[in-house]
Structures are given as C-alpha cells and as structure tokens.
Enzyme design. Sequence first.
Site, PDB file in Angstrom:
ATOM      1  N   CYS A  96       2.516 -12.276  27.049  1.00 37.29           N
ATOM      2  CA  CYS A  96       3.122 -11.753  26.861  1.00 37.29           C
ATOM      3  C   CYS A  96       4.103 -12.570  25.974  1.00 37.29           C
ATOM      4  O   CYS A  96       4.140 -14.161  26.439  1.00 37.29           O
ATOM      5  CB  CYS A  96       4.536 -11.143  27.510  1.00 37.29           C
ATOM      6  SG  CYS A  96       5.690 -10.639  28.435  1.00 37.29           S
ATOM      7  N   ASN A 200      10.608  -5.389  30.907  1.00 34.40           N
ATOM      8  CA  ASN A 200      11.712  -5.806  30.325  1.00 34.40           C
ATOM      9  C   ASN A 200      11.500  -6.539  28.888  1.00 34.40           C
ATOM     10  O   ASN A 200      11.768  -6.987  27.848  1.00 34.40           O
ATOM     11  CB  ASN A 200      11.125  -7.016  30.661  1.00 34.40           C
ATOM     12  CG  ASN A 200      10.357  -7.062  31.584  1.00 34.40           C
ATOM     13  OD1 ASN A 200       8.351  -6.602  30.703  1.00 34.40           O
ATOM     14  ND2 ASN A 200       9.552  -7.966  32.339  1.00 34.40           N
ATOM     15  N   HIS A 201      10.221  -5.494  28.228  1.00 33.76           N
ATOM     16  CA  HIS A 201       9.822  -5.956  26.768  1.00 33.76           C
ATOM     17  C   HIS A 201      10.752  -4.996  25.864  1.00 33.76           C
ATOM     18  O   HIS A 201      11.564  -3.856  26.030  1.00 33.76           O
ATOM     19  CB  HIS A 201       8.569  -5.166  26.977  1.00 33.76           C
ATOM     20  CG  HIS A 201       7.629  -5.924  27.275  1.00 33.76           C
ATOM     21  ND1 HIS A 201       6.487  -5.422  27.905  1.00 33.76           N
ATOM     22  CD2 HIS A 201       7.579  -7.121  27.445  1.00 33.76           C
ATOM     23  CE1 HIS A 201       6.490  -5.952  28.933  1.00 33.76           C
ATOM     24  NE2 HIS A 201       6.483  -7.155  28.896  1.00 33.76           N
ATOM     25  N   TYR A 202      11.410  -5.421  24.993  1.00 34.41           N
ATOM     26  CA  TYR A 202      12.241  -4.867  23.801  1.00 34.41           C
ATOM     27  C   TYR A 202      12.106  -5.311  22.619  1.00 34.41           C
ATOM     28  O   TYR A 202      11.074  -5.852  21.833  1.00 34.41           O
ATOM     29  CB  TYR A 202      13.726  -5.877  24.035  1.00 34.41           C
ATOM     30  CG  TYR A 202      13.946  -7.540  24.439  1.00 34.41           C
ATOM     31  CD1 TYR A 202      14.101  -8.369  22.904  1.00 34.41           C
ATOM     32  CD2 TYR A 202      13.463  -7.762  25.213  1.00 34.41           C
ATOM     33  CE1 TYR A 202      13.945  -9.195  23.349  1.00 34.41           C
ATOM     34  CE2 TYR A 202      13.526  -9.356  25.607  1.00 34.41           C
ATOM     35  CZ  TYR A 202      13.957  -9.651  23.979  1.00 34.41           C
ATOM     36  OH  TYR A 202      14.013 -11.213  24.665  1.00 34.41           O
ATOM     37  N   LEU A 203      13.138  -4.604  21.645  1.00 39.29           N
ATOM     38  CA  LEU A 203      12.571  -4.858  21.082  1.00 39.29           C
ATOM     39  C   LEU A 203      14.363  -4.818  20.362  1.00 39.29           C
ATOM     40  O   LEU A 203      15.402  -3.944  20.173  1.00 39.29           O
ATOM     41  CB  LEU A 203      12.733  -3.563  19.524  1.00 39.29           C
ATOM     42  CG  LEU A 203      13.027  -3.401  17.954  1.00 39.29           C
ATOM     43  CD1 LEU A 203      12.134  -5.029  16.935  1.00 39.29           C
ATOM     44  CD2 LEU A 203      11.680  -2.462  17.980  1.00 39.29           C
ATOM     45  N   HIS A 322       4.805 -16.247  25.852  1.00 39.28           N
ATOM     46  CA  HIS A 322       5.273 -17.008  27.503  1.00 39.28           C
ATOM     47  C   HIS A 322       4.567 -17.249  28.702  1.00 39.28           C
ATOM     48  O   HIS A 322       4.015 -17.425  29.962  1.00 39.28           O
ATOM     49  CB  HIS A 322       6.564 -17.516  27.736  1.00 39.28           C
ATOM     50  CG  HIS A 322       7.196 -15.724  27.504  1.00 39.28           C
ATOM     51  ND1 HIS A 322       7.940 -15.530  26.831  1.00 39.28           N
ATOM     52  CD2 HIS A 322       6.164 -14.965  28.260  1.00 39.28           C
ATOM     53  CE1 HIS A 322       7.706 -14.094  26.352  1.00 39.28           C
ATOM     54  NE2 HIS A 322       7.321 -13.640  27.371  1.00 39.28           N
ATOM     55  N   GLY A 372      17.883 -13.517  26.751  1.00 42.00           N
ATOM     56  CA  GLY A 372      18.398 -13.804  28.129  1.00 42.00           C
ATOM     57  C   GLY A 372      19.102 -12.688  28.634  1.00 42.00           C
ATOM     58  O   GLY A 372      18.993 -11.968  30.196  1.00 42.00           O
ATOM     59  N   HIS A 397      11.712 -19.459  29.238  1.00 44.13           N
ATOM     60  CA  HIS A 397      11.222 -18.402  28.302  1.00 44.13           C
ATOM     61  C   HIS A 397      12.069 -17.876  28.438  1.00 44.13           C
ATOM     62  O   HIS A 397      12.379 -15.868  27.896  1.00 44.13           O
ATOM     63  CB  HIS A 397       9.848 -17.799  28.871  1.00 44.13           C
ATOM     64  CG  HIS A 397       9.706 -16.799  30.078  1.00 44.13           C
ATOM     65  ND1 HIS A 397      10.521 -16.639  31.186  1.00 44.13           N
ATOM     66  CD2 HIS A 397       9.458 -15.607  30.271  1.00 44.13           C
ATOM     67  CE1 HIS A 397      10.364 -15.871  31.901  1.00 44.13           C
ATOM     68  NE2 HIS A 397      10.081 -15.090  30.902  1.00 44.13           N
ATOM     69  N   ALA A 399      16.093 -16.073  31.382  1.00 52.02           N
ATOM     70  CA  ALA A 399      17.636 -16.587  31.910  1.00 52.02           C
ATOM     71  C   ALA A 399      16.461 -16.522  33.406  1.00 52.02           C
ATOM     72  O   ALA A 399      17.202 -16.690  34.510  1.00 52.02           O
ATOM     73  CB  ALA A 399      18.508 -14.855  32.325  1.00 52.02           C
TER      74      ALA A 399
HETATM   75  P1  5GP Z   1       9.608 -11.790  30.930  1.00 55.45           P
HETATM   76  O1  5GP Z   1       9.171 -12.717  29.977  1.00 55.45           O
HETATM   77  O2  5GP Z   1       9.619 -12.703  32.204  1.00 55.45           O
HETATM   78  O3  5GP Z   1       9.335 -10.535  31.461  1.00 55.45           O
HETATM   79  O4  5GP Z   1      10.802 -11.531  30.766  1.00 55.45           O
HETATM   80  C1  5GP Z   1      11.935 -12.761  29.424  1.00 55.45           C
HETATM   81  C2  5GP Z   1      13.165 -12.795  29.769  1.00 55.45           C
HETATM   82  O5  5GP Z   1      13.977 -12.220  29.039  1.00 55.45           O
HETATM   83  C3  5GP Z   1      13.449 -12.612  30.985  1.00 55.45           C
HETATM   84  O6  5GP Z   1      14.083 -13.839  31.755  1.00 55.45           O
HETATM   85  C4  5GP Z   1      14.815 -12.422  30.718  1.00 55.45           C
HETATM   86  O7  5GP Z   1      16.072 -13.383  30.720  1.00 55.45           O
HETATM   87  C5  5GP Z   1      14.960 -11.480  29.362  1.00 55.45           C
HETATM   88  N1  5GP Z   1      15.728 -10.556  29.107  1.00 55.45           N
HETATM   89  C6  5GP Z   1      15.610  -9.370  29.357  1.00 55.45           C
HETATM   90  N2  5GP Z   1      15.149  -8.273  29.065  1.00 55.45           N
HETATM   91  C7  5GP Z   1      16.399  -8.216  27.782  1.00 55.45           C
HETATM   92  C8  5GP Z   1      16.633  -7.447  26.985  1.00 55.45           C
HETATM   93  O8  5GP Z   1      16.891  -6.598  26.496  1.00 55.45           O
HETATM   94  N3  5GP Z   1      16.979  -8.479  24.809  1.00 55.45           N
HETATM   95  C9  5GP Z   1      17.083  -9.874  25.986  1.00 55.45           C
HETATM   96  N4  5GP Z   1      17.614 -10.572  24.474  1.00 55.45           N
HETATM   97  N5  5GP Z   1      16.772 -10.841  26.810  1.00 55.45           N
HETATM   98  C10 5GP Z   1      15.904  -9.757  27.307  1.00 55.45           C
HETATM   99 MN    MN Z   2       5.653  -8.442  29.503  1.00 52.27          MN
HETATM  100 MN    MN Z   3       7.876 -11.540  29.093  1.00 49.17          MN
END
Ligand code: 5GP
Ligand code: MN
Ligand code: MN
EC number: 6.5.1.-
Length: 474
Positions: A96, A200-203, A322, A372, A397, A399
């Site tokens: 990821c 939590n994945h985003y574009l 990460h 964030g 990686h 918040a």
């Molecule tokens: P993880 O890889 O642990 O799923 O997420 C990594 C980090 O992405 C999270 O700790 C959070 O701070 C950040 N994050 C989660 N959703 C969003 C989003 O929609 N936009 C942005 N810019 N950051 C996000």
């Molecule tokens: Mn992931």
């Molecule tokens: Mn991730």
Amino acid sequence: MARLIPKDAFTWELPQTGTMRVPAVFYGDKAAAKALEADVLRQLANVASLPGVVGPVVALPDAHPGFGFPIGCVAAFDPEAGGVISAGGVGFDIACGVRTLLTDLSVEDIAPARDRIADALFARVPCGVGQGGALRLSDKDMDRMLRHGAAWAVGQGYGEAADLAHCEEGGTMAGADPGQVSATAKERQRDELGSLGSGNHYLEVQWVEDILDRASADAYGLRPGQVVVSIHCGSRGLGHQVATDHMAAMRRAAPGHDIVLPDPDLACAPVASAEGQAYLGAMRAAVNCALAGRQVITHLVREVFAGLFPGCRLPLLFDVSHNTCKAERHGAGGRPRTLYVHRKGATRAYGTGHPDLPDFCRDVGQPVIIGGSMGTASYVLAGGTEAAALSFASACHGAGRAMGRKQAAKSFPSREVLAELDHIGVALRAKSLRGVGEEAPGAYKDIDSAAAAAQALGLAVITARLRPLACIKG
Ligand code: 5GP
Ligand code: MN
Ligand code: MN
C-alpha cells in the site's frame, strides 16, 4: 503493564522487559505519547521478542494498533542472527502506498472546476469494494506484471518511461516470484488491476498551501499554489491473499523452527527458511502488483486531466510504499550489515546522498509522502539526516487512526461529514456513504503534529503542506 520512559521531548523508550530481546521506542510529541494505546505497547513488546530482531523496534508518531505488529512500526531483523520475516509485519495490503503527480495548474485555475474534476475522476477511476479494475489480465500477463511492476504497466502503454525513475525500486521490485503467489490470489486480481479499492484509499486533488523547505521543493518540482494529485492504494485482493496464505504456512512451520509465537498474528519464519523465502518471493510480487496498479491509475488520471485541461502534463513526483519488507544495508547499532526492514504503515526516508536514490532527489533526500485525511492537510517531506540512526531510515506514513471504523461511523454521521467537507471546499465522491463516516477527518490523529515530530527528530524535513480540493473514495 509496560510504560514509556521519556528520553527527550520526542523520544519515549519502552525498556526491555520479560521476553523482549531489545527495547522499543516511540517517536512523537507528549500528547501523542499520552494518547498511545496500551495495545500498541503490548504489540511492540511482542515484536521485540521475535528471533534476530535488531533494536530498537520503532513506533512512529502515527502508530496505532494493527494485526500482530502495530501500524506505524519499523522492525529490522538480522538474517545472520536467526532473524525472521513476518507476514504480519508487512500487513495485508502489501505495498500500500502513495504517489503524487505534479501539474502545471494553479489552485485559482481549477477551484471553479472542482466538481467537474471530481465527477470526471470518479467516473473514470474504478473504486469501491470488489469493483473490477481498468483491465483484465491473461495468465501470462499476470506473471509478467508480478515480475516487473510499474515497468510492465508502462510497457503496456500506461504512463511514460520517465515515471519509473520516480518510483522506489525504479518501479520494479527485484526478486519477485509469481510461482509463490497462489492461484486464488491471482484470480482475485485478474480484473482488479487499476482499481482504487475502498476505505482509506483515495485519489485526491490537492494544492500546495505552503512551501517550508525551498531546496527539496525545487528538487521535487513543487511551488506555492500548485495543483497536485495523490493516489493512495495497494495490492488489492492479491496482496491480501498472499498475506493470508503465507501467514498460515508460517504459523504451521513455526514449531519446526523452534519459534514460540507471543501472538499467532506474528507468524514468521527465518529469512533463510523455505517458508521465509517463499513469502519473500510472493511479497515482492505483490509489491509489483501495487506498483503496477498505481501506474495504471496514473494513466487514467492523466486522461481525465488531458480531457479537462488540454495540454496539461502530470509528471510523477514520486511513488512510496508504506507496507513492505526490504533487504537494506544499515550501520546503526553496530557494524554495517544487511537487515530485513519491515515497515508497516511506515515510509522509507533515505536522506541526502543515499546511493539508492535517483538523481533528482539524491541531494535533498527522498520524497516522503504522507496523507492526513480528506479534510485536513497532507504533507510532502524529504528524508532526513537522523533517520538512518534513529528509525532504520523511516518516517511516518500519515496521521494514523485515532479510533476504529465502528466508533468513527457512530461518532461522525456521514451526511454531516459531507456537509462539513463541502463547507471547507472539498468535493468528495464516495461509493459508500457509511465509509464517509468511517473516514471522517475526526477519526484520524493530528497530521500537523506527526509531521512536526518527524521534523523535530530529523527523520524528515517538511517540504510542503498540501490541502485537499477533491477526494475520491471507494
Ligand atoms: P493507511 O495506509 O494506514 O490506510 O493510511 C495512511 C494515512 O492516510 C492515514 O493514517 C491517514 O492519515 C491518511 N488518510 C486516510 N484517508 C485519507 C484521505 O482521504 N485523504 C488524505 N489526504 N489522507 C488520508
Ligand atoms: Mn491500504
Ligand atoms: Mn496505505
């Protein structure tokens, strides 16, 4: 219950007790140390009890409880001292990661087009649970993709050769063995490549609110007011299946290797063992799957922008993973040697002059891209001078979650989150309404203090602060 001992304003030690072979350390400010869940301390102590671990086990400012290992954790193992590799130490979403694309647009140019951009990206980039991807792979192409990663995708016409120098590993993780990836894992991936996934994945379309370090900003091509696009996703169903398959194999093999698991979720095997090597080959293939996936999405994003802003170019700033385990040379805590560095929810942060860095960033350190939340800042940092000594060359990686998904869904009604985002100028498009509450900005810890702590420790230098304009979620 183990307790953290303050060492300085940003360093907290979990001393070696019980079965721990080395101490652990938490890096973060006082508020973050106070808020750190007891489960994280328990998990750190378990990781520090595994064979061949090289101290300290590191928890970064965004640490929170995970499966076996905490998320926001770095743990290094010495193969010459019986060191292990652990599937739980990499996590289920292998590789990821985040990549950020630059544009030559300014926030004033595109703010009025925010909704049109969000709609176009949402329509073009597949996302959501079980959503098929942009292409369907034959068996041959599957294996080629798993061996060559982003380089395979570029060869298929997704992106440009110049993109590859702007990926960790040059876009191809060496040593991948598609033969160790099960048929089930490949089947799950057959039509998922180039999809964002869910949660939590985003574009995200973002703009550069502030430049805080000129030298790295210049090297990376970042300037105030600039629009950038970040893609956060991983190895989808394939990575999850690789983790599941190999965790089970490692758990079965543990007694044969005289490994007593403090927690079954820490399933691991000596690096040199058959199970260790099998997982390494499969995990590296999953890294390539994630690199290829982010490369395909990059192409789709470029198509969308070319349609809306003819002539617009979107060069790749950098691609970081990460959730990985990589064999790297490290000298901290003794003679230089090859260690297997697990980064779970942690970004590699090679500093200035590291020989493995591409030319564009060798003088300033590698880009460290951290999210964030969809309503707060995100950051680009540059690998710092102290990271090699303190954290096996790693930084945070993101918040980090402040609460689980269930609690977040209860605490933050989705419609209120949507209204709040609209109020602060973020166009959100999401497949799952429930997911919006689960991903509410309030469900995450404080990104500004995580970035500030990384900088205060010298793990990384803050290059730029980004703000969201439009966010696509599964
Ligand atoms: P993880 O890889 O642990 O799923 O997420 C990594 C980090 O992405 C999270 O700790 C959070 O701070 C950040 N994050 C989660 N959703 C969003 C989003 O929609 N936009 C942005 N810019 N950051 C996000
Ligand atoms: Mn992931
Ligand atoms: Mn991730």
